[in-house]
Design an enzyme around this catalytic site. Structure first.
Site, PDB file in Angstrom:
ATOM      1  CG  ASP A   1      -7.830  -3.250  -3.029  1.00  0.00           C
ATOM      2  OD1 ASP A   1      -8.976  -2.787  -2.947  1.00  0.00           O
ATOM      3  OD2 ASP A   1      -6.806  -2.533  -3.094  1.00  0.00           O
TER       4      ASP A   1
ATOM      5  CG  HIS B   1      -2.045   0.997   1.111  1.00  0.00           C
ATOM      6  ND1 HIS B   1      -1.904   2.323   1.472  1.00  0.00           N
ATOM      7  CD2 HIS B   1      -3.322   0.861   0.671  1.00  0.00           C
ATOM      8  CE1 HIS B   1      -3.047   2.955   1.253  1.00  0.00           C
ATOM      9  NE2 HIS B   1      -3.912   2.103   0.774  1.00  0.00           N
TER      10      HIS B   1
END
Length: 425
Positions: free
Chosen positions: A365, A308
């Site tokens: 995700d 991320h």
């Protein structure tokens, strides 16, 4: 003069300049360089704005090193496990969690505002079959500004909240309609007897004159995903909303811009890419091969759902969703083959030096895609789900920007590297 300043010395001229250091409630100090060009005659260069604070905000705080996320001071784990999405949406818009009476009133208002103008059906009819729901959604939200043009100039807090509640209420309906039209299915109108999240699933799955069975587990899982996506500080789509809003454009045009930014595979489209990648890998026997491809610098293959931009150790939203996925695996009938593949990838990534050294750990995700797939939500709707969850955050950011008296139009500068004063031949 602030108590703290940063002194910058130009080693070409020997001149020194002092810039104020601003102290936040929590997080790193911020150097105010708004007068940098005026004082030095130079720009700063910051690709992707990785070191630049573009605004003052009281909405969301992220500590990437500690894996912390808060909305209005409330930790995400508390909101996602103890409160509903409507609680969270109310918090983002009104700055405080609602009482029971306020929540009931908010829920009722959203139900009444969930219907869209009948004339909008003509817009949906204009799109070709199999048009992506995100394209339809973005266009429909922009078109919504023509039905509520009075929102272009809002003179009172009451008008602002009317606008905010209206878009939060209508987004799920427009999202469901976008999917139904893209697949040639009859649209299902909102049911005033159903709650916010249940109603969206009903509009997505329903058929005229046919009862749709929705389990509380399904509604809870999707509601949690909405909450985890509700805001995320100054990410790409939120920045797009603020940039467009800074031009004094219609708020729904700003939301439409956010939807366009969110559609990208590196942003809201990532969870769809995770499921497609699990389909590609197919079974656990192929995992090692694809892990090797991900580590090969000459191979374009990229492992989706890992790492991320902000979080450096773990994504707190992913931690919550992993627990939810494991707890609801049987009830939601999550694809066991995908789970086996995902677990194998996760096991390797969390222990392999290549991934550990690069902070490539599972993000939100990686888990949300599996849960959305189990909820029978089509892959092309994954980013749309993100939009529904993120809309309260976008609107809260829009309101905050408009409330600031020193708002300026967003206008970054550049490092020009093109030709100079070319003479025509």
């Amino acid at each position: 003069m602030p108590n703290k300043t940063l002194t910058v010395t130009d080693n070409r001229t020997g001149k020194s300049f002092d810039f104020p250091i601003l102290e936040p409630t929590i997080g790193p100090d911020v150097v105010d360089i708004s007068e940098f060009y005026k004082n030095t005659g130079m720009f700063t260069f910051d690709r992707g704005f990785t070191s630049t604070a573009s605004c003052r905000s009281r909405i969301t705080y992220i500590d990437g090193g500690e894996g912390k996320l808060m909305y209005r001071g409330y930790d995400i784990s508390y909101l996602a496990t103890q409160k509903s999405f409507l609680d969270t949406a109310y918090l983002l818009l009104h700055k405080e969690l609602p009482t029971k009476e306020q929540l009931d009133s908010f829920s009722l208002e959203l139900k009444k505002r969930s219907f869209v103008h009948e004339s909008m059906k003509k817009l949906f009819d204009a799109f070709p079959d199999n048009a992506h729901p995100m394209a339809i959604l973005s266009s429909a939200v922009a078109a919504l500004s023509t039905f509520y043009f009075d929102h272009l100039d809002l003179d009172s807090p009451e008008e602002v909240m009317e606008m905010a509640h209206r878009i939060v209420a209508k987004i799920p309906t427009i999202a469901a309609f976008s999917y139904r039209y893209s697949n040639g299915l009859p649209v299902i109108y909102p049911d005033l007897s159903k709650g916010f999240t249940e109603n969206f699933l009903y509009m997505l799955r329903g058929y005229p004159h046919h009862h749709v069975e929705l389990s509380p587990i399904e509604v809870q899982a999707l509601d949690t995903i909405f909450t985890l996506h509700a805001d995320h500080e100054q990410n790409a789509s939120t920045t797009a909303v603020r940039v467009v809003a800074s031009t004094h454009a219609h708020p729904y045009a700003a939301i439409s811009a956010g939807i366009g930014a969110l559609w990208g595979r590196a942003h809201g489209g990532a969870n769809e890419s995770v499921i497609r990648q699990l389909e590609l890998i197919d079974n656990v026997d192929n995992v090692e091969k694809y892990i090797a491809k991900a580590k090969d610098p000459n191979d374009p293959f990229r492992l989706m759902g890992f790492g991320h931009r902000v979080y450096k150790n773990f994504d707190p939203r992913a931690t919550i969703l992993k627990k939810l996925r494991d707890r609801l695996s049987d009830e939601l009938n999550i694809n066991s083959q995908y789970v086996e593949v995902a677990n194998k990838i996760e096991q390797i990534a969390l222990n392999d030096e290549y991934f550990v050294s690069r902070n490539l750990y599972p993000n939100i995700d990686f888990y949300s895609g599996l849960i959305l797939d189990a909820l029978k939500i089509p892959k092309e709707m994954f980013a749309v789900i993100f939009v529904i969850g993120r809309t309260p955050g976008w609107i809260a950011q829009w309101i905050e920007l408009k409330e600031q008296p020193d708002m300026k139009i967003a206008r970054p500068r550049q490092l020009y590297l093109g030709p100079n004063d070319r003479t025509p031949q």
